[in-house]
Design a protein around this motif. Structure first.
Motif, PDB file in Angstrom:
ATOM      1  N   THR A  60     -46.342  21.622  10.649  1.00 52.44           N
ATOM      2  CA  THR A  60     -45.056  21.886  11.304  1.00 52.44           C
ATOM      3  C   THR A  60     -44.670  20.727  12.211  1.00 52.44           C
ATOM      4  O   THR A  60     -43.521  20.274  12.211  1.00 52.44           O
ATOM      5  N   ASP A  63     -43.571  17.813  10.076  1.00 48.98           N
ATOM      6  CA  ASP A  63     -42.219  18.058   9.562  1.00 48.98           C
ATOM      7  C   ASP A  63     -41.163  17.797  10.635  1.00 48.98           C
ATOM      8  O   ASP A  63     -40.123  17.199  10.359  1.00 48.98           O
ATOM      9  N   ARG A  64     -41.437  18.251  11.846  1.00 51.69           N
ATOM     10  CA  ARG A  64     -40.487  18.030  12.948  1.00 51.69           C
ATOM     11  C   ARG A  64     -40.291  16.540  13.219  1.00 51.69           C
ATOM     12  O   ARG A  64     -39.172  16.079  13.421  1.00 51.69           O
ATOM     13  N   LYS A  65     -41.405  15.798  13.249  1.00 52.00           N
ATOM     14  CA  LYS A  65     -41.310  14.346  13.505  1.00 52.00           C
ATOM     15  C   LYS A  65     -40.499  13.659  12.412  1.00 52.00           C
ATOM     16  O   LYS A  65     -39.686  12.792  12.687  1.00 52.00           O
ATOM     17  N   ILE A  66     -40.744  14.035  11.168  1.00 47.25           N
ATOM     18  CA  ILE A  66     -40.019  13.429  10.056  1.00 47.25           C
ATOM     19  C   ILE A  66     -38.538  13.780  10.134  1.00 47.25           C
ATOM     20  O   ILE A  66     -37.677  12.927   9.943  1.00 47.25           O
ATOM     21  N   THR A  67     -38.245  15.032  10.446  1.00 45.24           N
ATOM     22  CA  THR A  67     -36.855  15.479  10.559  1.00 45.24           C
ATOM     23  C   THR A  67     -36.132  14.740  11.680  1.00 45.24           C
ATOM     24  O   THR A  67     -35.017  14.255  11.494  1.00 45.24           O
ATOM     25  N   VAL A  68     -36.774  14.637  12.827  1.00 46.01           N
ATOM     26  CA  VAL A  68     -36.168  13.961  13.982  1.00 46.01           C
ATOM     27  C   VAL A  68     -35.937  12.490  13.658  1.00 46.01           C
ATOM     28  O   VAL A  68     -34.879  11.931  13.951  1.00 46.01           O
ATOM     29  N   SER A  69     -36.900  11.851  13.037  1.00 45.20           N
ATOM     30  CA  SER A  69     -36.764  10.428  12.747  1.00 45.20           C
ATOM     31  C   SER A  69     -35.687  10.163  11.684  1.00 45.20           C
ATOM     32  O   SER A  69     -35.071   9.105  11.682  1.00 45.20           O
ATOM     33  N   SER A  70     -35.446  11.124  10.826  1.00 46.90           N
ATOM     34  CA  SER A  70     -34.412  10.927   9.799  1.00 46.90           C
ATOM     35  C   SER A  70     -33.012  11.045  10.363  1.00 46.90           C
ATOM     36  O   SER A  70     -32.050  10.575   9.758  1.00 46.90           O
ATOM     37  N   PHE A  71     -32.874  11.651  11.542  1.00 47.90           N
ATOM     38  CA  PHE A  71     -31.566  11.768  12.181  1.00 47.90           C
ATOM     39  C   PHE A  71     -31.251  10.586  13.080  1.00 47.90           C
ATOM     40  O   PHE A  71     -30.171  10.470  13.602  1.00 47.90           O
TER      41      PHE A  71
END
Length: 72
Positions: A60, A63-71
């Motif tokens: 989890t 996933d959060r780190k990847i999501t944040v970095s993609s924004f």
């Protein structure tokens, strides 16, 4: 490392901890007691459950780190 890592760790640190955790899970699976009615099996099963929960938590966070970095 997987026991002490927090969600504030870097993505690379989280991935490393996740890898270590997966190795530990593989080791534990290879040590499954034969007698499913034994105390040893109960303890083994508890450890498996603890590792599974820890694995989900780390996934989890990754996933959060990847999501944040993609924004960004």
């Amino acid at each position: 490392m997987y026991n002490t890592i927090t969600e504030n760790a870097s993505l690379e640190e989280l991935k490393q901890a996740f890898g270590e955790l997966n190795k530990k899970m593989e080791e534990l699976e290879s040590q499954e007691p034969e007698d499913e009615n034994s105390h040893a099996y109960e303890e083994w099963e508890k450890e498996c459950e603890n590792l599974a929960v820890r694995s989900e938590t780390i996934m989890t966070w990754i996933d959060r780190k990847i999501t944040v970095s993609s924004f960004h």
